[in-house]
Design a protein around this motif. Sequence first.
Motif, PDB file in Angstrom:
ATOM      1  N   MET A   1      37.822  36.331  29.984  1.00  0.00           N
ATOM      2  CA  MET A   1      37.933  36.979  31.280  1.00  0.00           C
ATOM      3  C   MET A   1      37.282  36.096  32.350  1.00  0.00           C
ATOM      4  O   MET A   1      36.192  35.589  32.158  1.00  0.00           O
ATOM      5  CB  MET A   1      37.243  38.340  31.199  1.00  0.00           C
ATOM      6  CG  MET A   1      37.487  39.199  32.366  1.00  0.00           C
ATOM      7  SD  MET A   1      36.732  40.810  32.067  1.00  0.00           S
ATOM      8  CE  MET A   1      37.962  41.821  32.747  1.00  0.00           C
ATOM      9  N   ARG A   2      37.955  35.945  33.476  1.00  0.00           N
ATOM     10  CA  ARG A   2      37.434  35.103  34.545  1.00  0.00           C
ATOM     11  C   ARG A   2      36.350  35.815  35.335  1.00  0.00           C
ATOM     12  O   ARG A   2      36.408  37.030  35.516  1.00  0.00           O
ATOM     13  CB  ARG A   2      38.548  34.760  35.515  1.00  0.00           C
ATOM     14  CG  ARG A   2      39.524  33.799  34.974  1.00  0.00           C
ATOM     15  CD  ARG A   2      40.446  33.397  36.078  1.00  0.00           C
ATOM     16  NE  ARG A   2      41.802  33.591  35.599  1.00  0.00           N
ATOM     17  CZ  ARG A   2      42.867  33.528  36.337  1.00  0.00           C
ATOM     18  NH1 ARG A   2      42.767  33.308  37.612  1.00  0.00           N
ATOM     19  NH2 ARG A   2      44.056  33.695  35.835  1.00  0.00           N
ATOM     20  N   PRO A   3      35.406  35.050  35.865  1.00  0.00           N
ATOM     21  CA  PRO A   3      34.399  35.671  36.733  1.00  0.00           C
ATOM     22  C   PRO A   3      35.061  36.210  38.003  1.00  0.00           C
ATOM     23  O   PRO A   3      36.072  35.690  38.463  1.00  0.00           O
ATOM     24  CB  PRO A   3      33.444  34.529  37.077  1.00  0.00           C
ATOM     25  CG  PRO A   3      33.795  33.398  36.194  1.00  0.00           C
ATOM     26  CD  PRO A   3      35.159  33.647  35.641  1.00  0.00           C
ATOM     27  N   MET A   4      34.483  37.246  38.566  1.00  0.00           N
ATOM     28  CA  MET A   4      35.036  37.875  39.757  1.00  0.00           C
ATOM     29  C   MET A   4      35.150  36.895  40.916  1.00  0.00           C
ATOM     30  O   MET A   4      36.118  36.900  41.657  1.00  0.00           O
ATOM     31  CB  MET A   4      34.168  39.061  40.182  1.00  0.00           C
ATOM     32  CG  MET A   4      34.693  39.782  41.406  1.00  0.00           C
ATOM     33  SD  MET A   4      36.283  40.559  41.160  1.00  0.00           S
ATOM     34  CE  MET A   4      35.770  42.101  40.483  1.00  0.00           C
ATOM     35  N   GLU A   6      35.783  33.714  40.951  1.00  0.00           N
ATOM     36  CA  GLU A   6      36.950  32.833  40.822  1.00  0.00           C
ATOM     37  C   GLU A   6      38.216  33.580  41.230  1.00  0.00           C
ATOM     38  O   GLU A   6      39.064  33.041  41.929  1.00  0.00           O
ATOM     39  CB  GLU A   6      37.083  32.328  39.390  1.00  0.00           C
ATOM     40  CG  GLU A   6      38.240  31.362  39.210  1.00  0.00           C
ATOM     41  CD  GLU A   6      38.382  30.882  37.771  1.00  0.00           C
ATOM     42  OE1 GLU A   6      39.507  30.592  37.376  1.00  0.00           O
ATOM     43  OE2 GLU A   6      37.352  30.821  37.066  1.00  0.00           O
ATOM     44  N   GLY A   7      38.322  34.827  40.812  1.00  0.00           N
ATOM     45  CA  GLY A   7      39.474  35.633  41.183  1.00  0.00           C
ATOM     46  C   GLY A   7      39.518  35.887  42.683  1.00  0.00           C
ATOM     47  O   GLY A   7      40.578  35.843  43.302  1.00  0.00           O
ATOM     48  N   THR A   8      38.361  36.141  43.263  1.00  0.00           N
ATOM     49  CA  THR A   8      38.283  36.362  44.701  1.00  0.00           C
ATOM     50  C   THR A   8      38.671  35.100  45.454  1.00  0.00           C
ATOM     51  O   THR A   8      39.419  35.158  46.430  1.00  0.00           O
ATOM     52  CB  THR A   8      36.864  36.809  45.104  1.00  0.00           C
ATOM     53  OG1 THR A   8      36.557  38.010  44.410  1.00  0.00           O
ATOM     54  CG2 THR A   8      36.767  37.048  46.597  1.00  0.00           C
ATOM     55  N   ASP A   9      38.178  33.952  45.013  1.00  0.00           N
ATOM     56  CA  ASP A   9      38.536  32.683  45.644  1.00  0.00           C
ATOM     57  C   ASP A   9      40.039  32.440  45.565  1.00  0.00           C
ATOM     58  O   ASP A   9      40.655  32.000  46.528  1.00  0.00           O
ATOM     59  CB  ASP A   9      37.794  31.512  44.983  1.00  0.00           C
ATOM     60  CG  ASP A   9      36.314  31.506  45.298  1.00  0.00           C
ATOM     61  OD1 ASP A   9      35.902  32.197  46.251  1.00  0.00           O
ATOM     62  OD2 ASP A   9      35.578  30.815  44.586  1.00  0.00           O
ATOM     63  N   ARG A  10      40.624  32.743  44.427  1.00  0.00           N
ATOM     64  CA  ARG A  10      42.070  32.561  44.254  1.00  0.00           C
ATOM     65  C   ARG A  10      42.842  33.481  45.194  1.00  0.00           C
ATOM     66  O   ARG A  10      43.820  33.072  45.815  1.00  0.00           O
ATOM     67  CB  ARG A  10      42.455  32.823  42.803  1.00  0.00           C
ATOM     68  CG  ARG A  10      43.904  32.561  42.536  1.00  0.00           C
ATOM     69  CD  ARG A  10      44.194  32.578  41.047  1.00  0.00           C
ATOM     70  NE  ARG A  10      45.594  32.329  40.846  1.00  0.00           N
ATOM     71  CZ  ARG A  10      46.374  33.023  40.049  1.00  0.00           C
ATOM     72  NH1 ARG A  10      45.876  34.003  39.337  1.00  0.00           N
ATOM     73  NH2 ARG A  10      47.640  32.740  39.917  1.00  0.00           N
ATOM     74  N   LEU A  11      42.388  34.728  45.309  1.00  0.00           N
ATOM     75  CA  LEU A  11      43.036  35.684  46.197  1.00  0.00           C
ATOM     76  C   LEU A  11      42.969  35.206  47.645  1.00  0.00           C
ATOM     77  O   LEU A  11      43.964  35.238  48.368  1.00  0.00           O
ATOM     78  CB  LEU A  11      42.380  37.058  46.070  1.00  0.00           C
ATOM     79  CG  LEU A  11      42.894  38.151  46.996  1.00  0.00           C
ATOM     80  CD1 LEU A  11      44.368  38.421  46.752  1.00  0.00           C
ATOM     81  CD2 LEU A  11      42.083  39.411  46.821  1.00  0.00           C
TER      82      LEU A  11
END
Length: 72
Positions: A1-4, A6-11
Amino acid sequence: MRPMSEGTDRLITMLTAFDARVQAAKGGDLLVVLDAVARTGSVTAAAERLALSQPAISHARMSLFLRSIVQS
């Protein structure tokens, strides 16, 4: 599972790219889209008014919504 984060940066990266496409198409920003939807009362009418596709208007609305969540 990716850290939050990283997901936020991608978004944020995806939203920035989308904003650029909307600005290139209309020469404005996402608030222009929101204003058109509010004034016309429908996504379809706003799309016609701005000469954008209905999906582009829907994506712009989602982009604004997601930005409000990310920035809170």
